[in-house]
Design a protein around this motif. Structure first.
Motif, PDB file in Angstrom:
ATOM      1  N   LEU A 100      31.037  38.028  28.712  1.00 51.28           N
ATOM      2  CA  LEU A 100      30.464  37.237  29.553  1.00 51.28           C
ATOM      3  C   LEU A 100      29.365  37.992  30.240  1.00 51.28           C
ATOM      4  N   ARG A 101      28.784  38.918  30.029  1.00 48.55           N
ATOM      5  CA  ARG A 101      27.924  39.832  30.890  1.00 48.55           C
ATOM      6  C   ARG A 101      26.718  38.936  31.350  1.00 48.55           C
ATOM      7  N   SER A 102      26.094  38.362  30.324  1.00 51.21           N
ATOM      8  CA  SER A 102      24.864  37.677  30.351  1.00 51.21           C
ATOM      9  C   SER A 102      25.214  36.068  30.994  1.00 51.21           C
ATOM     10  N   THR A 103      26.292  35.612  30.988  1.00 55.42           N
ATOM     11  CA  THR A 103      26.932  34.252  31.084  1.00 55.42           C
ATOM     12  C   THR A 103      27.950  34.222  32.041  1.00 55.42           C
ATOM     13  N   PRO A 104      28.100  34.916  33.241  1.00 50.56           N
ATOM     14  CA  PRO A 104      29.388  34.779  34.032  1.00 50.56           C
ATOM     15  C   PRO A 104      29.753  33.482  34.419  1.00 50.56           C
ATOM     16  N   GLN A 105      28.923  32.447  34.354  1.00 54.25           N
ATOM     17  CA  GLN A 105      29.056  31.245  34.868  1.00 54.25           C
ATOM     18  C   GLN A 105      30.134  30.435  33.967  1.00 54.25           C
ATOM     19  N   GLU A 106      30.181  30.981  32.764  1.00 50.36           N
ATOM     20  CA  GLU A 106      31.291  30.553  31.598  1.00 50.36           C
ATOM     21  C   GLU A 106      32.702  30.961  31.766  1.00 50.36           C
ATOM     22  N   LEU A 107      33.114  31.675  33.174  1.00 57.01           N
ATOM     23  CA  LEU A 107      34.198  31.946  33.315  1.00 57.01           C
ATOM     24  C   LEU A 107      35.553  30.852  33.320  1.00 57.01           C
ATOM     25  N   ASP A 108      34.877  29.531  33.428  1.00 58.84           N
ATOM     26  CA  ASP A 108      35.593  28.307  33.546  1.00 58.84           C
ATOM     27  C   ASP A 108      35.894  27.734  32.226  1.00 58.84           C
ATOM     28  N   ASN A 109      35.016  28.103  31.279  1.00 60.32           N
ATOM     29  CA  ASN A 109      35.026  27.628  29.906  1.00 60.32           C
ATOM     30  C   ASN A 109      35.655  28.866  29.071  1.00 60.32           C
ATOM     31  N   LEU A 110      36.648  29.621  29.269  1.00 59.56           N
ATOM     32  CA  LEU A 110      37.363  30.590  28.347  1.00 59.56           C
ATOM     33  C   LEU A 110      37.798  30.084  27.349  1.00 59.56           C
ATOM     34  N   GLU A 111      37.777  30.966  26.194  1.00 62.37           N
ATOM     35  CA  GLU A 111      38.414  30.403  24.692  1.00 62.37           C
ATOM     36  C   GLU A 111      39.865  30.988  25.087  1.00 62.37           C
ATOM     37  N   VAL A 112      40.540  31.591  25.941  1.00 61.57           N
ATOM     38  CA  VAL A 112      41.950  31.744  26.206  1.00 61.57           C
ATOM     39  C   VAL A 112      42.292  31.324  27.597  1.00 61.57           C
ATOM     40  N   PRO A 113      43.525  30.988  27.983  1.00 63.80           N
ATOM     41  CA  PRO A 113      43.649  30.916  29.580  1.00 63.80           C
ATOM     42  C   PRO A 113      43.660  31.988  30.290  1.00 63.80           C
ATOM     43  N   VAL A 114      43.159  31.780  31.552  1.00 56.94           N
ATOM     44  CA  VAL A 114      42.806  32.843  32.401  1.00 56.94           C
ATOM     45  C   VAL A 114      43.961  33.675  32.817  1.00 56.94           C
ATOM     46  N   ASN A 115      45.117  33.124  32.893  1.00 58.61           N
ATOM     47  CA  ASN A 115      46.354  34.027  33.023  1.00 58.61           C
ATOM     48  C   ASN A 115      46.618  34.951  31.932  1.00 58.61           C
ATOM     49  N   GLN A 116      45.883  34.817  31.038  1.00 64.61           N
ATOM     50  CA  GLN A 116      46.271  35.813  29.890  1.00 64.61           C
ATOM     51  C   GLN A 116      44.770  36.693  29.551  1.00 64.61           C
ATOM     52  N   THR A 117      44.053  37.103  30.621  1.00 65.51           N
ATOM     53  CA  THR A 117      42.935  37.922  30.729  1.00 65.51           C
ATOM     54  C   THR A 117      42.915  38.735  31.815  1.00 65.51           C
ATOM     55  N   ASN A 118      42.307  40.068  31.744  1.00 66.85           N
ATOM     56  CA  ASN A 118      41.970  40.827  32.847  1.00 66.85           C
ATOM     57  C   ASN A 118      40.232  40.737  32.979  1.00 66.85           C
ATOM     58  N   ILE A 119      39.918  40.141  34.132  1.00 69.29           N
ATOM     59  CA  ILE A 119      38.339  40.049  34.287  1.00 69.29           C
ATOM     60  C   ILE A 119      37.918  41.210  34.876  1.00 69.29           C
ATOM     61  N   LEU A 120      36.730  41.890  34.295  1.00 69.17           N
ATOM     62  CA  LEU A 120      36.086  43.015  34.931  1.00 69.17           C
ATOM     63  C   LEU A 120      34.746  42.538  35.655  1.00 69.17           C
ATOM     64  N   GLU A 121      34.763  42.336  36.790  1.00 68.97           N
ATOM     65  CA  GLU A 121      33.708  41.957  37.567  1.00 68.97           C
ATOM     66  C   GLU A 121      32.751  42.994  38.111  1.00 68.97           C
ATOM     67  N   GLU A 122      33.245  44.164  38.342  1.00 67.64           N
ATOM     68  CA  GLU A 122      32.716  45.533  39.000  1.00 67.64           C
ATOM     69  C   GLU A 122      32.145  46.062  37.640  1.00 67.64           C
ATOM     70  N   CYS A 123      30.537  46.447  37.882  1.00 71.66           N
ATOM     71  CA  CYS A 123      29.892  47.195  36.651  1.00 71.66           C
ATOM     72  C   CYS A 123      30.557  48.653  36.577  1.00 71.66           C
ATOM     73  N   PRO A 124      30.843  49.116  35.466  1.00 74.63           N
ATOM     74  CA  PRO A 124      31.594  50.264  35.172  1.00 74.63           C
ATOM     75  C   PRO A 124      30.464  51.598  35.397  1.00 74.63           C
ATOM     76  N   GLN A 125      31.106  52.848  35.869  1.00 76.07           N
ATOM     77  CA  GLN A 125      30.085  53.718  35.917  1.00 76.07           C
ATOM     78  C   GLN A 125      29.982  54.650  34.767  1.00 76.07           C
ATOM     79  N   ASP A 126      31.047  54.628  33.873  1.00 76.15           N
ATOM     80  CA  ASP A 126      31.015  55.545  32.661  1.00 76.15           C
ATOM     81  C   ASP A 126      32.177  54.751  31.754  1.00 76.15           C
ATOM     82  N   TRP A 127      32.400  55.466  30.723  1.00 68.85           N
ATOM     83  CA  TRP A 127      33.235  54.985  29.540  1.00 68.85           C
ATOM     84  C   TRP A 127      34.668  54.859  30.062  1.00 68.85           C
ATOM     85  N   GLY A 128      34.987  55.889  30.835  1.00 64.44           N
ATOM     86  CA  GLY A 128      36.210  56.135  31.349  1.00 64.44           C
ATOM     87  C   GLY A 128      36.829  54.781  32.025  1.00 64.44           C
ATOM     88  N   ASP A 129      35.867  54.138  32.863  1.00 68.10           N
ATOM     89  CA  ASP A 129      36.039  52.929  33.627  1.00 68.10           C
ATOM     90  C   ASP A 129      36.663  51.872  32.701  1.00 68.10           C
TER      91      ASP A 129
END
Length: 251
Positions: free
Chosen positions: A87-116
């Protein structure tokens, strides 16, 4: 034994680790030889965490292990894509996920490297959750503004005698570890000294402590910010197929 006589036993010790560290975690397998531990391929294992009172350390007690069949590995690898929701281009769609929110981890902070990304993905899959990529890059055009913001925050802390944590400063300024420590060096050259205790920083100011090398330190800080912004733009634009490939075949 119960008669006080010594008996022979078999045990195998080993170390195990993943991509998040280069230091192995100790393990022990009673009643088995080392040749019985697969060293190549993906395995299924039953294990428990135990505290070894003799060595004074925690270790893995292996109960059973077997090499996964090629078919089972290929099928699990093929299912990787559904574990990541882009959802990088459409973060507003967080309310319409294809799976329940409690079954997801949301990454909202842009990573610095592949390790992140790999750490976030591993944490999600270990909890049988999907990883949602909902971050965006910092769009600040002038990195010097970050320095001005840092100075403004520190001046406020000096005036109020309040303390701040490293994570709070990093979140407020959206900077990584390297930029944070270069920022501390630049602040010191600018006459700000800090005291660190219990994970909190407290700052003070002395105009007599201003160093002539301040400008060079500020430039180093600004350059580090530019490098971080460049990395953020890359991880915002990189195709999902490339992310999947990196997670399945880490270098």
């Amino acid at each position: 034994d119960n008669r006080g006589n010594k008996i022979q036993y078999i045990k195998t010790t080993f170390k195990i680790w993943d991509d998040t560290t280069n230091k192995g975690f100790p393990g022990l397998w009673w009643g088995h030889y080392k040749d019985e531990i697969p060293v190549m391929g993906k395995c299924e294992a039953i294990a428990e965490l135990d505290f070894n009172t003799f060595s004074k350390q925690y270790e893995i007690r292996l109960v059973a292990v077997r090499l996964m069949s090629e078919n089972s590995w290929l099928s699990s690898a093929g299912d990787n894509s559904h574990n990541i929701i882009d959802l990088r281009s459409t973060p507003q769609e967080l309310d319409n996920l294809e799976v329940p929110v409690n079954q997801t981890n949301i990454l909202e902070e842009c990573p610095q490297d592949w390790g992140d990304i790999r750490r976030e993905y591993n944490q999600a899959t270990q909890c049988d959750r999907s990883l949602v990529l909902a971050y965006s890059p910092d769009i600040s055009e002038d990195e010097l503004i970050v320095w001005q913001q840092l100075v403004g925050i520190v001046k406020y802390l000096v005036r109020t005698q309040k303390t701040v944590t490293k994570s709070d400063l990093q979140t407020k300024l959206n900077i990584g570890d390297r930029s944070f420590y270069l920022g501390l060096q630049a602040l010191k050259k600018a006459g700000f000294t800090y005291f660190w205790e219990q994970n909190h920083y407290q700052f003070s100011f002395d105009s007599k402590a201003i160093d002539l090398g301040m400008r060079s330190s500020i430039e180093d800080f600004v350059l580090a910010i530019k490098e971080e912004r460049f990395q953020q733009k890359y991880f915002y634009q990189v195709p999902l197929s490339t992310i999947n490939k990196q997670l399945l075949n880490p270098i």
